[in-house]
Design a protein around this motif. Structure first.
Motif, PDB file in Angstrom:
ATOM      1  N   UNK A 152     -11.544  88.937 -39.423  1.00  0.00           N
ATOM      2  CA  UNK A 152     -11.893  89.728 -40.595  1.00  0.00           C
ATOM      3  C   UNK A 152     -11.409  91.172 -40.462  1.00  0.00           C
ATOM      4  N   UNK A 153     -11.197  91.618 -39.213  1.00  0.00           N
ATOM      5  CA  UNK A 153     -10.561  92.905 -38.913  1.00  0.00           C
ATOM      6  C   UNK A 153      -9.579  92.677 -37.770  1.00  0.00           C
ATOM      7  N   UNK A 154      -8.641  93.567 -37.555  1.00  0.00           N
ATOM      8  CA  UNK A 154      -7.717  93.396 -36.426  1.00  0.00           C
ATOM      9  C   UNK A 154      -8.478  93.228 -35.113  1.00  0.00           C
ATOM     10  N   UNK A 155      -8.051  92.238 -34.322  1.00  0.00           N
ATOM     11  CA  UNK A 155      -8.785  91.850 -33.130  1.00  0.00           C
ATOM     12  C   UNK A 155      -7.983  92.141 -31.866  1.00  0.00           C
ATOM     13  N   UNK A 156      -8.634  92.758 -30.893  1.00  0.00           N
ATOM     14  CA  UNK A 156      -7.986  92.980 -29.609  1.00  0.00           C
ATOM     15  C   UNK A 156      -7.941  91.701 -28.779  1.00  0.00           C
ATOM     16  N   UNK A 157      -8.834  90.758 -29.058  1.00  0.00           N
ATOM     17  CA  UNK A 157      -8.843  89.493 -28.318  1.00  0.00           C
ATOM     18  C   UNK A 157      -7.721  88.583 -28.798  1.00  0.00           C
ATOM     19  N   UNK A 158      -7.518  88.539 -30.126  1.00  0.00           N
ATOM     20  CA  UNK A 158      -6.439  87.737 -30.712  1.00  0.00           C
ATOM     21  C   UNK A 158      -5.644  88.633 -31.656  1.00  0.00           C
ATOM     22  N   UNK A 159      -4.755  89.464 -31.096  1.00  0.00           N
ATOM     23  CA  UNK A 159      -4.054  90.434 -31.945  1.00  0.00           C
ATOM     24  C   UNK A 159      -3.139  89.819 -32.985  1.00  0.00           C
TER      25      UNK A 159
END
Length: 226
Positions: A142-149
């Motif tokens: 839902x927002x940019x993710x550091x876990x799954x960029x």
């Protein structure tokens, strides 16, 4: 034949809405367990054991310890991508992605009483296919993710649309923080799945409690419509 989904789904969740803690990859077992215990002490009612880096043999004792911790705190443990491990440790259920096997087969294996969640990414068609077999639908990032960029962006409008279409609780994941969580709750999320903003916090228990306060402030005491 087993029913696809129990009509008492909502009563099998330990709470109607709230924080869904997902463990980070690659932590030593003792550190992972300590951080998970803190999240549970702070009020997380769903905990997903997810560790893509650990060897299979190393995951069982960690899962057993997490199951015991969840029992102490009145929370539910779900296992990522491993129905056999969920059954072996008495977990509340599993969470499955698109590459984790057939959801119908998972339901037949686990029966009507264990929870199954499905990652639906930004894909309404996957949600429609999953809905007869599962207990909640997860959308993200839902927002940019550091876990799954590289994850596809999932608009918040998917949350309310999926609830209306399928009558299931919905979970939002991906880049969620205390700052942006209120808009996700307002969009209809029953569960906020959080990794980094929770487990990297200086005080994990306090951070978990702060997420709980957001739901309380939003008047989230009513059960989701099923």
């Amino acid at each position: 034949m087993l029913p696809l989904r129990s009509p008492s789904t909502a009563r099998r969740f330990p709470a109607p809405r709230g924080l869904y803690a997902i463990t980070p990859d690659g932590l030593p077992a003792a550190e992972l367990l300590a951080r998970a215990e803190a999240a549970l002490a702070g009020g997380a009612k769903l905990l997903q054991y997810r560790d893509k880096l650990a060897e299979p043999a190393a995951r069982r004792p960690v899962a057993e310890a997490l199951a015991a911790a969840c029992a102490r705190h009145g929370a539910a443990l779900l296992i990522n991508d491993d129905a056999a491990l969920a059954q072996a440790v008495g977990a509340a259920g599993v969470h499955l992605g698109k590459d984790d096997g057939d959801l119908g087969a998972a339901r037949r294996r686990l029966g009507p009483d264990l929870l199954i969640g499905a990652s639906c990414y930004a894909d309404p068609a996957r949600a429609a296919a999953a809905a007869p077999h599962v207990d909640y639908l997860a959308f993200g990032a839902v927002f940019p993710s550091s876990v799954k960029p590289g994850a596809a962006a999932a608009p918040l409008t998917l949350l309310a649309a999926a609830k209306a279409a399928h009558g299931l609780p919905v979970c939002a994941i991906g880049g969620i923080t205390l700052a942006n969580a209120p808009q996700v709750i307002a969009a209809g999320a029953d569960w906020l799945a959080v990794i980094t903003d929770l487990f990297s916090a200086p005080d994990i228990a306090d951070r978990a409690a702060a997420y709980g306060c957001l739901f309380a402030a939003a008047g989230a005491s009513a059960e989701p419509s099923l």
